[in-house]
Design a protein around this motif. Structure first.
Motif, PDB file in Angstrom:
ATOM      1  N   GLY A 197     -17.198  18.809  -9.823  1.00  0.00           N
ATOM      2  CA  GLY A 197     -18.189  19.089  -8.803  1.00  0.00           C
ATOM      3  C   GLY A 197     -19.565  18.519  -9.084  1.00  0.00           C
ATOM      4  O   GLY A 197     -20.451  18.637  -8.247  1.00  0.00           O
ATOM      5  N   ALA A 198     -19.764  17.885 -10.257  1.00  0.00           N
ATOM      6  CA  ALA A 198     -21.090  17.377 -10.617  1.00  0.00           C
ATOM      7  C   ALA A 198     -21.200  15.890 -10.335  1.00  0.00           C
ATOM      8  O   ALA A 198     -20.228  15.142 -10.442  1.00  0.00           O
ATOM      9  N   GLU A 199     -22.398  15.466  -9.984  1.00  0.00           N
ATOM     10  CA  GLU A 199     -22.659  14.053  -9.712  1.00  0.00           C
ATOM     11  C   GLU A 199     -24.071  13.701 -10.167  1.00  0.00           C
ATOM     12  O   GLU A 199     -25.027  14.413  -9.855  1.00  0.00           O
TER      13      GLU A 199
ATOM     14  N   ARG B  20      -6.294  28.960 -17.572  1.00  0.00           N
ATOM     15  CA  ARG B  20      -6.558  28.201 -16.357  1.00  0.00           C
ATOM     16  C   ARG B  20      -6.460  29.164 -15.176  1.00  0.00           C
ATOM     17  O   ARG B  20      -5.388  29.632 -14.819  1.00  0.00           O
ATOM     18  N   LEU B  21      -7.602  29.446 -14.537  1.00  0.00           N
ATOM     19  CA  LEU B  21      -7.657  30.487 -13.529  1.00  0.00           C
ATOM     20  C   LEU B  21      -7.741  29.966 -12.111  1.00  0.00           C
ATOM     21  O   LEU B  21      -7.436  30.686 -11.175  1.00  0.00           O
ATOM     22  N   VAL B  22      -8.216  28.735 -11.928  1.00  0.00           N
ATOM     23  CA  VAL B  22      -8.352  28.221 -10.574  1.00  0.00           C
ATOM     24  C   VAL B  22      -7.809  26.811 -10.517  1.00  0.00           C
ATOM     25  O   VAL B  22      -7.606  26.161 -11.529  1.00  0.00           O
ATOM     26  N   GLU B  23      -7.577  26.352  -9.301  1.00  0.00           N
ATOM     27  CA  GLU B  23      -7.037  25.022  -9.110  1.00  0.00           C
ATOM     28  C   GLU B  23      -8.038  23.963  -9.484  1.00  0.00           C
ATOM     29  O   GLU B  23      -9.245  24.144  -9.350  1.00  0.00           O
ATOM     30  N   LYS B  24      -7.576  22.837 -10.009  1.00  0.00           N
ATOM     31  CA  LYS B  24      -8.475  21.730 -10.332  1.00  0.00           C
ATOM     32  C   LYS B  24      -8.845  21.037  -9.035  1.00  0.00           C
ATOM     33  O   LYS B  24      -7.986  20.736  -8.223  1.00  0.00           O
ATOM     34  N   PRO B  25     -10.156  20.803  -8.828  1.00  0.00           N
ATOM     35  CA  PRO B  25     -10.574  20.203  -7.560  1.00  0.00           C
ATOM     36  C   PRO B  25     -10.042  18.793  -7.411  1.00  0.00           C
ATOM     37  O   PRO B  25     -10.042  18.012  -8.344  1.00  0.00           O
ATOM     38  N   THR B  26      -9.592  18.469  -6.223  1.00  0.00           N
ATOM     39  CA  THR B  26      -9.080  17.130  -5.969  1.00  0.00           C
ATOM     40  C   THR B  26     -10.218  16.174  -5.740  1.00  0.00           C
ATOM     41  O   THR B  26     -11.177  16.483  -5.043  1.00  0.00           O
ATOM     42  N   GLY B  27     -10.104  14.993  -6.352  1.00  0.00           N
ATOM     43  CA  GLY B  27     -11.113  13.973  -6.137  1.00  0.00           C
ATOM     44  C   GLY B  27     -12.435  14.252  -6.817  1.00  0.00           C
ATOM     45  O   GLY B  27     -13.368  13.485  -6.716  1.00  0.00           O
ATOM     46  N   GLY B  28     -12.548  15.391  -7.581  1.00  0.00           N
ATOM     47  CA  GLY B  28     -13.772  15.699  -8.274  1.00  0.00           C
ATOM     48  C   GLY B  28     -14.943  16.006  -7.354  1.00  0.00           C
ATOM     49  O   GLY B  28     -16.088  15.981  -7.775  1.00  0.00           O
ATOM     50  N   SER B  29     -14.682  16.291  -6.075  1.00  0.00           N
ATOM     51  CA  SER B  29     -15.778  16.471  -5.138  1.00  0.00           C
ATOM     52  C   SER B  29     -16.452  17.824  -5.268  1.00  0.00           C
ATOM     53  O   SER B  29     -17.640  17.945  -5.085  1.00  0.00           O
ATOM     54  N   GLU B  30     -15.687  18.864  -5.589  1.00  0.00           N
ATOM     55  CA  GLU B  30     -16.269  20.189  -5.735  1.00  0.00           C
ATOM     56  C   GLU B  30     -15.303  21.057  -6.504  1.00  0.00           C
ATOM     57  O   GLU B  30     -14.107  20.806  -6.550  1.00  0.00           O
ATOM     58  N   ILE B  31     -15.828  22.090  -7.143  1.00  0.00           N
ATOM     59  CA  ILE B  31     -14.950  23.034  -7.812  1.00  0.00           C
ATOM     60  C   ILE B  31     -14.701  24.203  -6.869  1.00  0.00           C
ATOM     61  O   ILE B  31     -15.643  24.754  -6.292  1.00  0.00           O
TER      62      ILE B  31
ATOM     63  N   ARG C 109     -21.631  20.733  -6.740  1.00  0.00           N
ATOM     64  CA  ARG C 109     -21.036  21.303  -5.531  1.00  0.00           C
ATOM     65  C   ARG C 109     -20.020  22.381  -5.912  1.00  0.00           C
ATOM     66  O   ARG C 109     -19.114  22.132  -6.709  1.00  0.00           O
ATOM     67  N   VAL C 110     -20.179  23.569  -5.334  1.00  0.00           N
ATOM     68  CA  VAL C 110     -19.288  24.702  -5.592  1.00  0.00           C
ATOM     69  C   VAL C 110     -18.801  25.236  -4.259  1.00  0.00           C
ATOM     70  O   VAL C 110     -19.599  25.448  -3.341  1.00  0.00           O
ATOM     71  N   ALA C 111     -17.487  25.463  -4.138  1.00  0.00           N
ATOM     72  CA  ALA C 111     -16.919  26.015  -2.904  1.00  0.00           C
ATOM     73  C   ALA C 111     -16.193  27.320  -3.215  1.00  0.00           C
ATOM     74  O   ALA C 111     -15.339  27.370  -4.094  1.00  0.00           O
ATOM     75  N   ILE C 112     -16.571  28.382  -2.494  1.00  0.00           N
ATOM     76  CA  ILE C 112     -15.902  29.679  -2.606  1.00  0.00           C
ATOM     77  C   ILE C 112     -15.372  30.009  -1.227  1.00  0.00           C
ATOM     78  O   ILE C 112     -16.061  30.572  -0.385  1.00  0.00           O
ATOM     79  N   GLY C 113     -14.127  29.619  -0.959  1.00  0.00           N
ATOM     80  CA  GLY C 113     -13.578  29.753   0.381  1.00  0.00           C
ATOM     81  C   GLY C 113     -14.418  28.930   1.357  1.00  0.00           C
ATOM     82  O   GLY C 113     -14.701  27.767   1.110  1.00  0.00           O
ATOM     83  N   PRO C 114     -14.863  29.548   2.459  1.00  0.00           N
ATOM     84  CA  PRO C 114     -15.681  28.813   3.438  1.00  0.00           C
ATOM     85  C   PRO C 114     -17.122  28.625   2.981  1.00  0.00           C
ATOM     86  O   PRO C 114     -17.868  27.865   3.581  1.00  0.00           O
ATOM     87  N   LEU C 115     -17.511  29.327   1.925  1.00  0.00           N
ATOM     88  CA  LEU C 115     -18.881  29.246   1.433  1.00  0.00           C
ATOM     89  C   LEU C 115     -19.023  28.043   0.508  1.00  0.00           C
ATOM     90  O   LEU C 115     -18.347  27.943  -0.511  1.00  0.00           O
TER      91      LEU C 115
END
Length: 200
Positions: free
Chosen positions: A32-34, A166-177, A49-55
């Motif tokens: 999620g970092a750039e 490992r508790l959450v899915e790895k973000p695809t494309g590195g765009s956000e966690i 960039r951090v995504a928590i559901g729709p947030l």
């Protein structure tokens, strides 16, 4: 909030330290970092960039390296960021040190973090989110140091084991966690504990 993390890498401490001097490569390991700008004098602009559901939260800010000691292989940096929608801010003081171990090198990271806004409402869940982000970061960092020059797919296929859950899915494309699965797991556990106490 103080957080402590560590990971081991199968490489010599001098090689790990040399990699850590490439700020762009290190930031690229963080989900999620750039890195968006090099301001000179070890000062940088970036986005997390951090995504928590729709947030979705996009923290834009700056980081400055305030200590870089090659003798002790230690880096200290200060960072500040603010969500571009005005939903909160983050301040961090991070100390990173590399030491020699039998397996190669150990990277120790100690962070003091101050959060405001919506993400701060997660409470203790922030620690779990931070732990998962470090798992992703440490795995990618280890891959790049141990297998330099290999494509990302090849590095992923032979990724080293990181001693954390490992508790959450790895973000695809590195765009956000994405931390919704983690937040749901933590919330469900706490609700169950509350109902158990209530029934007692």
């Amino acid at each position: 909030m103080k957080l402590q993390h560590q990971t081991e890498v199968g490489a010599l401490p001098d090689d790990v330290w040399a990699f850590l001097q490439d700020t762009a490569a290190v930031v690229d390991c963080m989900p999620g970092a750039e890195l968006v700008g090099d301001l000179g004098d070890d000062r940088y602009e970036g986005v997390l960039r951090v995504a928590i559901g729709p947030l979705k939260m996009n923290y834009a800010g700056r980081a400055s390296v305030v200590e870089r000691d090659a003798g002790s292989r230690r880096i200290v940096l200060d960072a500040t960021g603010r969500d571009n929608r005005g939903s909160g801010s983050v301040k961090a003081h991070v100390a990173l040190a590399v030491e020699s171990v039998d397996s190669g090198s150990r990277i120790n990271v100690v962070s003091d973090i101050d959060l405001t806004g919506r993400i701060a409402s997660l409470g203790r869940g922030i620690r779990d989110v931070s732990n998962q982000m470090f798992v992703e970061f440490a795995g990618e960092l280890g891959n790049r140091i141990e297998q330099p020059g290999q494509p990302a797919a090849a590095r992923t296929a032979s990724a080293p084991t990181v001693t954390a859950t490992r508790l959450v899915e790895k973000p695809t494309g590195g765009s956000e966690i994405k931390v919704l699965p983690l937040v749901w797991a933590v919330t469900r556990s706490r609700v169950a504990d509350f109902l158990l106490r209530l029934s007692a």
